[in-house]
Write an enzyme that holds these catalytic residues in place. Structure first.
Site, PDB file in Angstrom:
ATOM      1  N   CYS A  24      61.581  39.451  26.474  1.00 20.04           N
ATOM      2  CA  CYS A  24      60.667  39.582  25.332  1.00 20.04           C
ATOM      3  C   CYS A  24      61.201  39.014  24.020  1.00 20.04           C
ATOM      4  O   CYS A  24      60.524  38.207  23.376  1.00 20.04           O
ATOM      5  CB  CYS A  24      60.196  41.008  25.169  1.00 20.04           C
ATOM      6  SG  CYS A  24      61.489  42.214  24.932  1.00 20.04           S
TER       7      CYS A  24
ATOM      8  N   HIS B  26      62.066  43.093  18.394  1.00 19.22           N
ATOM      9  CA  HIS B  26      63.167  42.833  19.330  1.00 19.22           C
ATOM     10  C   HIS B  26      64.037  41.647  18.963  1.00 19.22           C
ATOM     11  O   HIS B  26      64.685  41.066  19.821  1.00 19.22           O
ATOM     12  CB  HIS B  26      62.633  42.635  20.747  1.00 19.22           C
ATOM     13  CG  HIS B  26      62.372  43.920  21.458  1.00 19.22           C
ATOM     14  ND1 HIS B  26      61.900  43.956  22.733  1.00 19.22           N
ATOM     15  CD2 HIS B  26      62.505  45.203  21.081  1.00 19.22           C
ATOM     16  CE1 HIS B  26      61.749  45.204  23.108  1.00 19.22           C
ATOM     17  NE2 HIS B  26      62.109  45.977  22.117  1.00 19.22           N
TER      18      HIS B  26
END
Length: 134
Positions: free
Chosen positions: A43, A93
């Site tokens: 991700c 992230h």
């Protein structure tokens, strides 16, 4: 733009297993990719590739353990320069503070699915009642 969705997880695509009217609206009013390829399936690195247009080994973010260098050119910065209002909401992230966005609300870590906490561009942490997707 949204990311990290399987084809069957958006009703804008044929054969979806659920209804996603808001994502479908984005697809109908913008662009719906039917031949997109993944340069990195993790991700954070995937987002870094999308933001920079560079492979992971070129943008410096190869795993979720790295820290994204926001000083490099990104799509968000180009959009801002062109006069667009930019924001990011949800998972980041990328470890570093977002650059090129007028505002952001980021889930902390992986994020909680119910009553999630967000860190905003003003530095405040807020808790939102209900599911994160609301």
């Amino acid at each position: 733009m949204t990311d990290d969705h399987a084809k069957k997880a958006m009703s804008a695509y044929e054969g979806a297993v659920m209804q996603t009217p808001h994502l479908d609206q984005l697809a109908s009013e913008g662009v719906l990719f039917d031949r997109a390829y993944c340069t990195n399936s993790i991700c954070g690195p995937s987002r870094a590739v999308f933001l920079t247009g560079k492979f992971s080994h070129k943008n410096g973010f190869m795993s979720n353990h790295d820290t994204f260098n926001g000083d490099q050119a990104t799509l968000a910065k180009y959009l801002q320069t062109a006069g667009y209002h930019t924001s990011v909401l949800g998972k980041w992230h990328l470890v570093s503070k977002p650059q090129g966005f007028d505002e952001y609300k980021l889930l902390i870590g992986q994020g909680e699915y119910y009553n999630p906490r967000f860190v905003g561009s003003n530095g405040d942490t807020t808790k939102t009642e209900g599911y994160a997707t609301n």
